[in-house]
Scaffold this motif. Structure first.
Motif, short mmCIF file in Angstrom:
data_model
loop_
_atom_site.label_atom_id
_atom_site.label_comp_id
_atom_site.label_asym_id
_atom_site.label_seq_id
_atom_site.Cartn_x
_atom_site.Cartn_y
_atom_site.Cartn_z
N LYS A 111 0.69 -1.15 0.01
CA LYS A 111 0.11 0.03 -0.02
C LYS A 111 0.87 1.26 0.01
N ARG A 112 1.99 1.21 0.79
CA ARG A 112 2.98 2.41 0.85
C ARG A 112 3.68 2.46 -0.60
N MET A 113 3.91 1.49 -1.20
CA MET A 113 4.75 1.41 -2.41
C MET A 113 3.86 2.56 -3.40
N LYS A 114 2.57 2.44 -3.34
CA LYS A 114 1.73 2.98 -4.37
C LYS A 114 2.04 4.71 -4.27
N GLU A 115 2.56 5.02 -3.23
CA GLU A 115 3.02 6.57 -3.09
C GLU A 115 4.29 6.95 -3.53
N LEU A 116 5.08 5.77 -3.99
CA LEU A 116 6.59 6.16 -4.52
C LEU A 116 6.40 6.78 -5.98
N PRO A 117 7.04 7.59 -6.33
CA PRO A 117 7.23 8.08 -7.60
C PRO A 117 7.83 7.10 -8.79
N SER A 118 7.49 7.32 -9.82
CA SER A 118 8.08 6.38 -11.02
C SER A 118 9.34 7.11 -11.29
N ARG A 119 10.28 6.44 -12.04
CA ARG A 119 10.44 4.85 -12.08
C ARG A 119 10.75 4.05 -10.79
N ARG A 120 9.96 3.17 -10.39
CA ARG A 120 10.32 2.46 -9.27
C ARG A 120 11.35 1.31 -9.77
N ILE A 121 12.38 1.16 -8.82
CA ILE A 121 13.22 -0.07 -9.31
C ILE A 121 13.02 -1.16 -8.01
N ILE A 122 12.52 -2.29 -8.54
CA ILE A 122 12.22 -3.20 -7.81
C ILE A 122 13.07 -4.64 -7.80
N ILE A 123 13.64 -5.15 -6.83
CA ILE A 123 14.49 -6.18 -6.81
C ILE A 123 13.85 -7.32 -6.30
N THR A 124 14.01 -8.54 -6.79
CA THR A 124 13.46 -9.79 -6.32
C THR A 124 14.27 -10.97 -6.62
N HIS A 125 14.43 -12.06 -5.41
CA HIS A 125 14.95 -13.33 -5.61
C HIS A 125 13.97 -14.37 -6.12
N LEU A 126 12.49 -13.82 -6.05
CA LEU A 126 11.67 -14.97 -6.04
C LEU A 126 11.45 -15.57 -7.67
N PRO A 127 11.17 -16.86 -7.69
CA PRO A 127 10.88 -17.55 -9.08
C PRO A 127 9.61 -16.75 -9.76
N PRO A 128 9.45 -17.11 -10.82
CA PRO A 128 8.23 -16.26 -11.70
C PRO A 128 7.05 -16.80 -11.11
N GLN A 129 6.68 -18.25 -10.62
CA GLN A 129 5.67 -18.67 -10.38
C GLN A 129 4.95 -18.22 -9.13
N VAL A 130 6.11 -17.51 -8.20
CA VAL A 130 5.60 -17.05 -7.32
C VAL A 130 5.66 -15.44 -7.20
N LEU A 131 5.84 -14.83 -8.14
CA LEU A 131 5.68 -13.46 -8.26
C LEU A 131 4.35 -12.92 -8.51
N PRO A 132 4.06 -11.73 -8.09
CA PRO A 132 2.53 -11.11 -8.32
C PRO A 132 2.11 -11.26 -9.75
N LYS A 133 0.92 -11.74 -10.26
CA LYS A 133 0.56 -11.91 -11.60
C LYS A 133 0.83 -10.47 -12.17
N SER A 134 0.40 -9.59 -11.79
CA SER A 134 0.57 -8.24 -12.35
C SER A 134 1.76 -8.00 -12.80
N ILE A 135 2.94 -8.49 -12.74
CA ILE A 135 4.21 -8.23 -13.02
C ILE A 135 4.34 -8.70 -14.62
N PHE A 136 3.60 -9.75 -14.80
CA PHE A 136 3.56 -10.24 -16.33
C PHE A 136 2.49 -9.72 -17.01
N LYS A 137 1.38 -9.30 -16.42
CA LYS A 137 0.14 -8.73 -17.16
C LYS A 137 0.45 -7.08 -17.50
N SER A 138 1.35 -6.59 -16.71
CA SER A 138 1.52 -5.24 -16.75
C SER A 138 2.54 -4.93 -18.13
#
Length: 310
Positions: A111-138
């Motif tokens: 919820k707090r991340m919605k307030e961050l200005p673009s461009r947001r740089i987001i790092i993750t070690h998660l495999p794709p099947q665990v990632l939020p679906k919006s990553i691929f839809k967007s």
């Protein structure tokens, strides 16, 4: 809370924890309690990705802190922020207590991340099947960073044994067995790459290897900038490459990562694995790679024959 304050607090908290309380399991994969929260994983799919988000994915110790520095430098340079604008962006992030590792932190962070200005740089070690679906839809662009398995194993071994938030191992041999069976935080290296190989042809996914970045950092920086549509001059690209040398980052590690700095930036070498692998372990790793990754597009780009053969 700044990044260094967050990391220093995590280090202090983990030193008080019993070994059995350091990790939890989510969908069969272990994660460290110090950084991750089981409740955050429950609401991971609520995270709304923007199409202009810059996403960096990589298995632990594949060089994500290195590429994080490069991406931040590229975005800042391309945007031509004034010092005042830069400070404002930093202050917003600190005030919101958002550490931009997707799986880190409390469940309210999204919820707090919605307030961050673009461009947001987001790092993750998660495999794709665990990632939020919006990553691929967007269709947000994803930079996938990959390092050869033998150097990854050695680097992660030292990381596990020098990081109080992670379980330590009594010996390299004990650790090697855990690595080969995926019994580490963030799971199996091989399963991780098998899942990402399913996305290797996605137009919004670019793969780059740790080794090619080491061989020609300037060329890699230029490719990354072009992929994300970041417009910089040749002189600016060269300056970014120079600021992201291992030596420069290690010298600045205390400032950027607090007490974790020396652990995060240990050596940054290629072929460090030759100091620890015995012949049986070499053969086991070679066989596993051959069975699971050698025939894949992603596996071919690792250049296993070049970097993992004695």
């Amino acid at each position: 809370m700044t990044v260094t304050e967050y990391l220093d607090k995590a280090l202090a908290d983990s030193e008080k924890a019993a070994p059995e309380d350091l990790v939890f399991s989510h969908k069969g994969i272990l994660y460290p309690f110090t950084f991750c929260n089981p409740e955050t994983f429950q609401v991971l799919d609520s995270f709304e990705v923007r199409s202009d988000d810059v996403i960096l994915a990589g298995y632990p110790k594949n060089g994500t802190n290195w590429l994080d520095q490069i991406l931040n430098d590229l975005v800042i340079t391309a945007a031509k922020y004034t010092e005042e604008e830069m400070n404002e962006r930093i202050n917003i992030g600190n005030e919101l207590s958002v550490f931009l590792r997707l799986e880190f932190g409390d469940p309210e962070k999204f919820k707090r991340m919605k307030e961050l200005p673009s461009r947001r740089i987001i790092i993750t070690h998660l495999p794709p099947q665990v990632l939020p679906k919006s990553i691929f839809k967007s269709k947000a662009k994803i930079l996938l960073l990959v390092r050869n398995p033998k150097d990854t194993a050695v680097s992660y071994f030292h990381f596990h044994n020098n990081m109080p938030p992670l379980p330590s191992f009594n010996s390299w041999n004990e650790y090697f067995t855990a690595f080969m069976h995926g019994k580490l935080c963030w799971g199996s290296y091989f399963d991780y790459l098998i899942e990402w190989n399913k996305h290797i042809d996605d137009e919004n996914v670019m793969m780059i290897t740790y080794e090619e970045m080491k061989e020609n950092r300037a060329s890699g920086v230029k490719r990354i900038a072009e992929f994300f549509g970041l417009l910089l001059t040749e002189e600016q690209l060269q300056a970014v490459a120079e600021r992201s040398s291992f030596q420069a980052m290690k010298a600045n590690a205390q400032k950027t990562h607090g007490a974790f700095g020396n652990v995060l930036f240990r050596k940054g070498d290629v072929n460090d694995w030759k100091k620890l692998f015995n012949e049986d372990q070499n053969q086991e790793m070679d066989k596993t790679f051959e069975e699971h990754l050698a025939s894949t597009k992603l596996g071919a780009k690792i250049k296993y024959e070049v970097y993992c053969k004695t």
